[in-house]
Design a protein around this motif. Structure first.
Motif, PDB file in Angstrom:
ATOM      1  N   PHE A 198       7.060  65.823  43.569  1.00 31.46           N
ATOM      2  CA  PHE A 198       6.592  66.863  44.223  1.00 31.46           C
ATOM      3  C   PHE A 198       6.532  66.709  45.806  1.00 31.46           C
ATOM      4  N   VAL A 199       5.904  65.456  46.012  1.00 34.33           N
ATOM      5  CA  VAL A 199       5.731  65.054  47.536  1.00 34.33           C
ATOM      6  C   VAL A 199       7.013  65.035  48.244  1.00 34.33           C
ATOM      7  N   LEU A 200       8.127  64.622  47.260  1.00 38.23           N
ATOM      8  CA  LEU A 200       9.680  64.433  47.996  1.00 38.23           C
ATOM      9  C   LEU A 200       9.875  65.841  48.102  1.00 38.23           C
ATOM     10  N   LEU A 201       9.762  66.652  47.382  1.00 38.06           N
ATOM     11  CA  LEU A 201      10.345  68.129  47.684  1.00 38.06           C
ATOM     12  C   LEU A 201       9.277  68.864  48.702  1.00 38.06           C
ATOM     13  N   ILE A 202       8.151  68.576  48.803  1.00 33.32           N
ATOM     14  CA  ILE A 202       7.334  69.105  49.881  1.00 33.32           C
ATOM     15  C   ILE A 202       7.920  68.624  51.146  1.00 33.32           C
ATOM     16  N   ALA A 203       8.229  67.082  51.493  1.00 31.79           N
ATOM     17  CA  ALA A 203       8.763  66.654  52.607  1.00 31.79           C
ATOM     18  C   ALA A 203      10.120  67.055  52.994  1.00 31.79           C
ATOM     19  N   VAL A 204      10.890  67.416  51.993  1.00 31.45           N
ATOM     20  CA  VAL A 204      12.464  67.943  52.281  1.00 31.45           C
ATOM     21  C   VAL A 204      12.055  69.259  52.868  1.00 31.45           C
ATOM     22  N   LEU A 205      11.166  70.240  52.288  1.00 32.02           N
ATOM     23  CA  LEU A 205      10.993  71.577  52.899  1.00 32.02           C
ATOM     24  C   LEU A 205      10.419  71.600  54.100  1.00 32.02           C
ATOM     25  N   ARG A 206       9.654  70.753  54.291  1.00 33.03           N
ATOM     26  CA  ARG A 206       8.896  70.375  55.587  1.00 33.03           C
ATOM     27  C   ARG A 206       9.842  70.255  56.671  1.00 33.03           C
ATOM     28  N   PHE A 207      10.713  69.006  56.259  1.00 29.99           N
ATOM     29  CA  PHE A 207      11.830  68.593  57.323  1.00 29.99           C
ATOM     30  C   PHE A 207      12.803  69.818  57.642  1.00 29.99           C
ATOM     31  N   PHE A 242      12.102  73.059  57.584  1.00 32.35           N
ATOM     32  CA  PHE A 242      11.312  74.013  58.288  1.00 32.35           C
ATOM     33  C   PHE A 242      11.127  73.569  59.894  1.00 32.35           C
ATOM     34  N   TRP A 243      10.895  72.037  59.913  1.00 31.40           N
ATOM     35  CA  TRP A 243      10.699  71.688  61.124  1.00 31.40           C
ATOM     36  C   TRP A 243      12.352  71.741  62.067  1.00 31.40           C
ATOM     37  N   ASP A 244      13.170  71.292  61.543  1.00 32.86           N
ATOM     38  CA  ASP A 244      14.500  71.338  61.871  1.00 32.86           C
ATOM     39  C   ASP A 244      15.431  72.323  61.354  1.00 32.86           C
ATOM     40  N   SER A 245      14.952  73.812  61.382  1.00 28.96           N
ATOM     41  CA  SER A 245      15.945  74.804  60.785  1.00 28.96           C
ATOM     42  C   SER A 245      16.968  75.118  61.495  1.00 28.96           C
ATOM     43  N   SER A 246      17.143  74.598  62.855  1.00 30.60           N
ATOM     44  CA  SER A 246      18.542  75.055  63.613  1.00 30.60           C
ATOM     45  C   SER A 246      19.655  74.299  63.268  1.00 30.60           C
ATOM     46  N   SER A 247      19.486  73.143  62.341  1.00 28.06           N
ATOM     47  CA  SER A 247      20.600  72.370  62.182  1.00 28.06           C
ATOM     48  C   SER A 247      20.638  72.167  60.642  1.00 28.06           C
ATOM     49  N   LEU A 248      20.654  72.943  59.774  1.00 30.30           N
ATOM     50  CA  LEU A 248      20.741  72.686  58.180  1.00 30.30           C
ATOM     51  C   LEU A 248      22.271  72.270  57.922  1.00 30.30           C
ATOM     52  N   LYS A 249      22.576  71.144  57.697  1.00 33.40           N
ATOM     53  CA  LYS A 249      23.818  70.542  57.478  1.00 33.40           C
ATOM     54  C   LYS A 249      23.975  70.455  55.933  1.00 33.40           C
ATOM     55  N   THR A 250      25.102  70.075  55.661  1.00 30.51           N
ATOM     56  CA  THR A 250      25.427  69.866  54.262  1.00 30.51           C
ATOM     57  C   THR A 250      24.481  68.863  53.480  1.00 30.51           C
ATOM     58  N   TYR A 251      24.554  67.667  54.221  1.00 27.55           N
ATOM     59  CA  TYR A 251      23.816  66.511  53.695  1.00 27.55           C
ATOM     60  C   TYR A 251      22.353  66.872  53.415  1.00 27.55           C
ATOM     61  N   LYS A 252      21.665  67.512  54.164  1.00 23.65           N
ATOM     62  CA  LYS A 252      20.374  68.017  54.070  1.00 23.65           C
ATOM     63  C   LYS A 252      20.157  68.820  52.632  1.00 23.65           C
ATOM     64  N   TRP A 253      21.032  69.744  52.510  1.00 29.47           N
ATOM     65  CA  TRP A 253      21.244  70.675  51.171  1.00 29.47           C
ATOM     66  C   TRP A 253      21.510  69.702  50.024  1.00 29.47           C
ATOM     67  N   MET A 256       4.147  59.227  68.136  1.00 29.83           N
ATOM     68  CA  MET A 256       4.794  59.271  66.817  1.00 29.83           C
ATOM     69  C   MET A 256       5.012  60.827  66.580  1.00 29.83           C
ATOM     70  N   ILE A 257       6.191  60.930  66.154  1.00 28.07           N
ATOM     71  CA  ILE A 257       6.849  62.324  65.788  1.00 28.07           C
ATOM     72  C   ILE A 257       6.134  62.737  64.423  1.00 28.07           C
ATOM     73  N   LYS A 258       6.369  64.173  64.102  1.00 29.55           N
ATOM     74  CA  LYS A 258       5.855  64.673  62.957  1.00 29.55           C
ATOM     75  C   LYS A 258       6.280  64.255  61.820  1.00 29.55           C
ATOM     76  N   GLU A 259       7.690  64.071  61.801  1.00 26.41           N
ATOM     77  CA  GLU A 259       8.506  63.479  60.303  1.00 26.41           C
ATOM     78  C   GLU A 259       7.915  62.276  60.132  1.00 26.41           C
ATOM     79  N   LYS A 260       7.598  61.244  61.199  1.00 30.00           N
ATOM     80  CA  LYS A 260       7.379  59.979  60.843  1.00 30.00           C
ATOM     81  C   LYS A 260       5.849  60.027  60.373  1.00 30.00           C
ATOM     82  N   LYS A 261       4.881  60.693  60.935  1.00 29.99           N
ATOM     83  CA  LYS A 261       3.467  61.206  60.513  1.00 29.99           C
ATOM     84  C   LYS A 261       3.480  61.634  59.190  1.00 29.99           C
ATOM     85  N   PHE A 262       4.365  62.564  58.808  1.00 35.37           N
ATOM     86  CA  PHE A 262       4.096  62.927  57.467  1.00 35.37           C
ATOM     87  C   PHE A 262       4.595  61.968  56.213  1.00 35.37           C
ATOM     88  N   VAL A 263       5.583  60.989  56.549  1.00 38.27           N
ATOM     89  CA  VAL A 263       5.727  59.936  55.758  1.00 38.27           C
ATOM     90  C   VAL A 263       4.738  58.965  55.778  1.00 38.27           C
TER      91      VAL A 263
END
Length: 187
Positions: A38-47, A49-60, A1-8
């Motif tokens: 607040f949990v949704l905000l923490i999730a977005v920030l963690r995601f 951080f985990w994938d900081s190499s490709s911060l695309k427009t839809y994520k922002w 299980m990947i870390k994003e799936k674990k977090f959810v």
């Protein structure tokens, strides 16, 4: 299980166990749904951080939608505003405007995701997503709220399994579903 799936999974499980603990103590299953933003905000920030190499427009866009939704959160507003300011806030259209902006930005986020990842999504799916957002905001039917986040969760699961940011829509759907169940059970 990947870390994003674990977090959810762990976020949803934590809230359900909290509700179960209250049920065992007080015979009432209550979830702290004002904390979901607040949990949704923490999730977005963690995601981010985990994938900081490709911060695309839809994520922002999704992040800004979460910020708009968080700005009208009752826990946050009651912590920072005085009683007079809260009365003004609840008497104005600011709450509705912020909610409208959040849903609009989330719908744009889904649209930009489809465009930036060159997903073969028909225009009717993004149009349906905007229509669902409008129905959620205008109809007064609380049970429609999870459908807004269910559509992207399913479509992005089917069309783009490599993108890990799709799990944010799964979390959004789970939190919306728990909120609706709590609201319908108390009314």
């Amino acid at each position: 299980m990947i870390k994003e799936k674990k977090f959810v999974f762990l976020a949803v499980l934590t809230f359900l166990l909290y509700g179960l603990g209250l049920y065992m103590d007080y015979d009432s299953f209550i979830l702290p749904f004002p904390l979901f933003d607040f949990v949704l905000l923490i999730a977005v920030l963690r995601f981010f951080f985990w994938d900081s190499s490709s911060l695309k427009t839809y994520k922002w866009l999704y992040f800004f939608g979460v910020l708009f939704k968080l700005s009208i959160n009752p826990v946050l507003t009651e912590a920072i505003l005085s009683n007079n300011q809260l009365d003004f806030l609840h008497g104005s259209l600011l709450i509705d405007s912020m909610l409208l902006m959040a849903y609009g930005i989330w719908a744009l986020s889904f649209t930009f995701w489809c465009i930036q990842n060159k997903l073969a999504m028909g225009w009717y799916w993004t149009t349906l997503h905007f229509i669902l957002g409008a129905l959620v905001l205008t109809s007064g039917y609380v049970w429609l709220t999870p459908l807004f986040s269910l559509l992207p969760a399913i479509l992005l699961y089917v069309k783009n399994r490599e993108e890990k940011f799709r799990y944010i829509w799964h979390l959004h759907f789970a939190l919306d579903t728990m909120t609706v169940i709590m609201l319908l059970s108390i009314s």
